[in-house]
Design a protein around this motif. Structure first.
Motif, mmCIF file in Angstrom:
data_model
loop_
_atom_site.group_PDB
_atom_site.id
_atom_site.type_symbol
_atom_site.label_atom_id
_atom_site.label_comp_id
_atom_site.label_asym_id
_atom_site.label_seq_id
_atom_site.Cartn_x
_atom_site.Cartn_y
_atom_site.Cartn_z
ATOM 1 N N VAL A 20 0.849 -1.201 0.000
ATOM 2 C CA VAL A 20 0.000 0.000 0.000
ATOM 3 C C VAL A 20 0.886 1.252 0.000
ATOM 4 C CG1 VAL A 20 -1.714 1.312 1.332
ATOM 5 C CG2 VAL A 20 -1.935 -1.156 1.096
ATOM 6 N N ASN A 21 1.986 1.175 0.727
ATOM 7 C CA ASN A 21 2.923 2.300 0.752
ATOM 8 C C ASN A 21 3.468 2.587 -0.654
ATOM 9 O OD1 ASN A 21 4.568 4.299 2.037
ATOM 10 N ND2 ASN A 21 6.304 2.914 1.840
ATOM 11 N N LEU A 22 3.663 1.535 -1.426
ATOM 12 C CA LEU A 22 4.190 1.734 -2.785
ATOM 13 C C LEU A 22 3.109 2.123 -3.785
ATOM 14 C CD1 LEU A 22 6.654 -1.250 -3.253
ATOM 15 C CD2 LEU A 22 7.261 1.154 -3.234
ATOM 16 N N LEU A 23 1.876 1.634 -3.550
ATOM 17 C CA LEU A 23 0.866 1.743 -4.605
ATOM 18 C C LEU A 23 -0.244 2.762 -4.353
ATOM 19 C CD1 LEU A 23 0.473 -2.078 -5.288
ATOM 20 C CD2 LEU A 23 1.537 -0.429 -6.813
ATOM 21 N N LEU A 24 -0.685 2.863 -3.101
ATOM 22 C CA LEU A 24 -1.886 3.677 -2.860
ATOM 23 C C LEU A 24 -1.670 4.870 -1.937
ATOM 24 C CD1 LEU A 24 -4.569 0.861 -2.424
ATOM 25 C CD2 LEU A 24 -4.337 2.427 -4.357
ATOM 26 N N ALA A 25 -1.047 4.635 -0.800
ATOM 27 C CA ALA A 25 -0.940 5.715 0.193
ATOM 28 C C ALA A 25 0.493 5.822 0.719
ATOM 29 C CB ALA A 25 -1.911 5.452 1.333
ATOM 30 N N PRO A 26 1.391 6.315 -0.136
ATOM 31 C CA PRO A 26 2.782 6.425 0.318
ATOM 32 C C PRO A 26 2.875 7.342 1.538
ATOM 33 C CG PRO A 26 2.485 7.474 -1.825
ATOM 34 C CD PRO A 26 1.194 6.821 -1.491
ATOM 35 N N GLY A 27 3.693 6.969 2.485
ATOM 36 C CA GLY A 27 3.843 7.788 3.696
ATOM 37 C C GLY A 27 2.875 7.345 4.769
ATOM 38 N N LEU A 28 1.598 7.409 4.459
ATOM 39 C CA LEU A 28 0.572 7.020 5.432
ATOM 40 C C LEU A 28 0.719 5.532 5.799
ATOM 41 C CD1 LEU A 28 -1.651 8.879 6.534
ATOM 42 C CD2 LEU A 28 -3.251 7.731 4.994
ATOM 43 N N ALA A 29 0.838 4.722 4.775
ATOM 44 C CA ALA A 29 0.993 3.285 5.016
ATOM 45 C C ALA A 29 2.333 3.009 5.692
ATOM 46 C CB ALA A 29 0.900 2.521 3.699
ATOM 47 N N VAL A 60 12.002 1.123 3.839
ATOM 48 C CA VAL A 60 12.999 2.198 3.977
ATOM 49 C C VAL A 60 13.901 2.225 2.739
ATOM 50 C CG1 VAL A 60 14.961 3.035 5.333
ATOM 51 C CG2 VAL A 60 12.939 2.100 6.487
ATOM 52 N N VAL A 61 14.366 1.035 2.338
ATOM 53 C CA VAL A 61 15.236 0.958 1.147
ATOM 54 C C VAL A 61 14.462 1.429 -0.093
ATOM 55 C CG1 VAL A 61 16.592 -0.584 -0.329
ATOM 56 C CG2 VAL A 61 16.598 -0.913 2.135
ATOM 57 N N ALA A 62 13.195 1.001 -0.177
ATOM 58 C CA ALA A 62 12.374 1.400 -1.332
ATOM 59 C C ALA A 62 12.233 2.924 -1.384
ATOM 60 C CB ALA A 62 10.999 0.743 -1.242
ATOM 61 N N GLY A 63 12.027 3.519 -0.210
ATOM 62 C CA GLY A 63 11.913 4.975 -0.154
ATOM 63 C C GLY A 63 13.174 5.649 -0.680
ATOM 64 N N MET A 64 14.304 5.101 -0.276
ATOM 65 C CA MET A 64 15.593 5.660 -0.747
ATOM 66 C C MET A 64 15.697 5.534 -2.268
ATOM 67 S SD MET A 64 17.653 6.140 2.112
ATOM 68 C CE MET A 64 19.287 5.523 1.923
ATOM 69 N N LEU A 65 15.358 4.319 -2.746
ATOM 70 C CA LEU A 65 15.512 4.069 -4.185
ATOM 71 C C LEU A 65 14.539 4.907 -5.023
ATOM 72 C CD1 LEU A 65 15.895 0.173 -4.138
ATOM 73 C CD2 LEU A 65 17.671 1.830 -4.716
ATOM 74 N N GLY A 98 9.749 -3.303 -9.916
ATOM 75 C CA GLY A 98 10.539 -4.354 -9.264
ATOM 76 C C GLY A 98 10.233 -4.447 -7.775
ATOM 77 N N LEU A 99 10.121 -3.293 -7.116
ATOM 78 C CA LEU A 99 9.829 -3.283 -5.674
ATOM 79 C C LEU A 99 8.428 -3.817 -5.395
ATOM 80 C CD1 LEU A 99 11.459 0.159 -4.871
ATOM 81 C CD2 LEU A 99 12.208 -2.050 -3.956
ATOM 82 N N VAL A 100 7.478 -3.478 -6.261
ATOM 83 C CA VAL A 100 6.115 -4.011 -6.095
ATOM 84 C C VAL A 100 6.145 -5.526 -6.245
ATOM 85 C CG1 VAL A 100 3.795 -4.097 -7.112
ATOM 86 C CG2 VAL A 100 4.949 -1.899 -6.818
ATOM 87 N N MET A 101 6.893 -5.985 -7.250
ATOM 88 C CA MET A 101 6.957 -7.428 -7.486
ATOM 89 C C MET A 101 7.542 -8.158 -6.277
ATOM 90 S SD MET A 101 5.985 -9.600 -9.513
ATOM 91 C CE MET A 101 5.449 -8.528 -10.804
ATOM 92 N N LEU A 102 8.581 -7.583 -5.661
ATOM 93 C CA LEU A 102 9.152 -8.208 -4.460
ATOM 94 C C LEU A 102 8.102 -8.270 -3.349
ATOM 95 C CD1 LEU A 102 12.711 -6.574 -4.300
ATOM 96 C CD2 LEU A 102 12.116 -8.872 -5.036
#
Lengths: 125, 458
Positions: A20-29, A60-65, A98-102
């Motif tokens: 959800v953090n990656l797809l719908l509600a970044p930050g909030l999730a 955290v890593v995803a946020g950096m990337l 790629g991050l979503v797939m993981l």
């Protein structure tokens, strides 16, 4: 085969929040995931502990990337050049996908009651 | 195999693979024509190569769907096929009609072909993907109806499962929506409006039902997970596919002259279109993680998992990339569309057919699984084709971004051909990765001829 949990377990919830953090509600999730991480990071249940720690570290890593690296490209590159835009968009789309797939793979493992390991640097084991 | 009549699937699969090879060869020819404009001209002009490439894709996938259905339906219905002879007769009719059509494209100027085949009686030709002459279109309808009669009678007399009913629904939808290829109004807006009822409602509608059913069938077989669990997933996936995909047709209506509200409807519903593909990936991996057996056909498991991943990336992610109206304003008709088209067709439909072939062909040839050696070659083929397709998509995406900038964003926009010149490097890279894809396909075909001891479950 491991028993399949009947209710949404913290392990599954952690992976859902990662997605959800990656797809719908970044930050909030991410904030919700942070709360979950603080509550379950030392859980006696190994499955919960692994998924919560892994998904938090991976977020955290995803946020950096997805924020820091594109930010650096944008700051250091000349945005009036189409080549920089091509690089930026291609990087963001591929990295995000790629991050979503993981996350999907990790969620499938959590749903099946199995541990997972994100192949990302800095992921907490 | 459980039922003798399932054997009719075999010629369909062989034809599908042969036509797939033809499709890739014409893809390579066309890829080279992008950078060497007069390559094979005038023998095979670009427009003809493109038509053959896309038509062969559709035809081989249809052969694959039909073969898969003739294998799957009897097994699910727990009875022999209603009429194996009818299925075989339809195979030969479809093959001859398909081959004649492709030869017609290659040997006769398209306008002459239209004159020769009765396009003046009922004009249906000249539209992208639906270029087939009238007799071919009529032939497709006859073959489809005969197949549906055959399969429906089998299901009516046998066991009804979620899988065979969803597959039948998808195949009926395929036949019904194809009927819109006969409707060719003079008004260009109406023409495009209904043209999408074939093209979009096939690939982002009823074909997803076919894909879901085939994937569910293979996953039951290779994982041993309870049918009830898999069927629940299937119901949710097809519901989401139809909820998002039907009104999602609106993303094709943004700029063709239809009312402005389609920009909202199209954007909102097609933003949901990745959901069923997301669920399919989750579904495939979840089932494999919960498997109760180690099936000896590990290649089939790989193809099934690959279907989930590549369908999500190609149809889901690359579809979403340019589906919102404000984004599509810039991207429509660019190489971004080509990037999406390549990965989506490969991921969702080519791979699911190859999954079915991988699972069924060893059984049709009298064993549960091929030898380890043959499977290793088959898996190499999977990785070569899949990685090549990822790079083809990335290069086309890069070409598309650059093209959009040069043609539609730059202060002094370039003309189409001038912009094409600027992205030639990406076309060369696409052509090279196309050769890798071709190598993978050749290896795939070679894997059928590798002998050895049948692999056993570990």
């Amino acid at each position: 085969m491991n028993p399949v949990p009947r209710r949404i377990s913290p392990a599954v919830l952690a992976e859902v929040l990662y997605l959800v953090n990656l797809l719908l509600a970044p930050g909030l999730a991410f904030l919700a995931l942070l709360v979950l991480f603080r509550r379950h990071r030392a859980s006696a249940d190994a499955l919960t502990r692994i998924h919560v720690r892994q998904s938090f570290a991976a977020s955290v890593v995803a946020g950096m990337l997805l924020v820091v690296v594109p930010g650096l490209i944008a700051l250091t590159g000349d945005l009036s050049r189409p080549g920089i835009w091509t690089l930026l968009l291609l990087y963001f789309v591929s990295c995000h996908a790629g991050l979503v797939m993981l996350g999907v793979l990790a969620l499938a493992r959590a749903l099946a009651g199995k541990p997972c390991a994100y192949p990302l640097p800095g992921a907490l084991r | 195999m459980k039922y003798q009549s399932q054997a009719v699937a075999k010629p369909y699969f062989i034809a599908a693979i042969g036509l797939f090879l033809g499709q890739i060869l014409f893809g390579l020819i066309m890829g080279l024509q992008y950078v060497v404009g007069d390559y094979l001209f005038p023998a095979i002009p670009f427009n003809v190569a493109r038509m053959v490439h896309t038509n062969l894709l559709i035809v081989w996938l249809l052969f694959g769907f039909m073969g898969a259905a003739y294998y799957l339906i009897p097994e699910e219905a727990e009875r022999e096929l209603f009429s194996p002879k009818l299925a075989l007769a339809m195979f030969w009719i479809f093959l001859v009609a398909g081959a004649a059509t492709i030869l017609g494209y290659l040997l006769v100027p398209y306008a002459t072909l239209a004159e020769m085949t009765g396009n003046n009686i009922l004009a249906t030709m000249g539209r992208e993907f639906l270029e087939q002459p009238l007799p071919t279109k009529v032939g497709i309808v006859i073959v489809a109806l005969a197949m549906l009669f055959n399969l429906s009678m089998t299901v009516l007399k046998g066991r009804k499962t979620a899988i065979n009913l969803v597959l039948l629904l998808g195949l009926w939808g395929l036949a019904i929506f194809f009927l819109f290829s006969f409707y060719n109004p003079a008004n260009l807006v109406k023409d495009k409006f209904y043209w999408w009822w074939v093209v979009h409602l096939w690939v982002e509608g009823v074909w997803e039902l076919i894909m879901g059913a085939m994937l569910a069938f293979v996953l039951i077989k290779v994982t041993g997970v309870d049918r009830e669990v898999i069927e629940k997933w299937l119901y949710i996936i097809i519901a989401m596919a139809l909820i998002s995909g039907l009104i999602g047709t609106g993303h094709h209506y943004y700029w063709i002259g239809t009312p402005e509200y389609w920009q909202w409807w199209g954007s909102v519903f097609s933003a949901m279109e990745p959901i069923p593909f997301f669920m399919m990936t989750l579904f495939a991996f979840n089932m494999v993680n919960r498997r109760r057996r180690e099936h000896p056909n590990q290649a089939a498991v790989l193809w099934a998992l690959g279907t989930g991943v590549m369908a999500f990336l190609g149809a889901g992610v690359w579809g979403f990339l340019h589906t919102l109206a404000p984004v599509n304003f810039y991207t429509h008709g660019s190489q971004i569309t080509a990037a999406h088209g390549h990965m989506a067709f490969y991921g969702a439909y080519a791979l699911v057919v190859l999954t079915m072939i991988s699972y069924t062909m060893p059984i049709l040839r009298g064993r549960e699984a091929n030898s380890r050696k043959a499977q290793v070659v088959e898996m190499w083929a999977f990785w070569l084709m899949t990685i090549a397709m990822v790079f083809i998509t990335l290069f086309l995406t890069a070409a598309g971004i650059l093209q959009i900038w040069l043609q539609r964003i730059a202060a002094e926009p370039m003309g189409f051909m001038a912009a094409q010149d600027q992205v030639a490097l990406f076309y060369w890279m696409r052509e090279i990765t196309g050769l890798v894809f071709f190598t993978g396909l050749v290896l795939y075909i070679v894997s059928f001829f590798i002998k050895g001891e049948e692999a056993r479950a570990s």
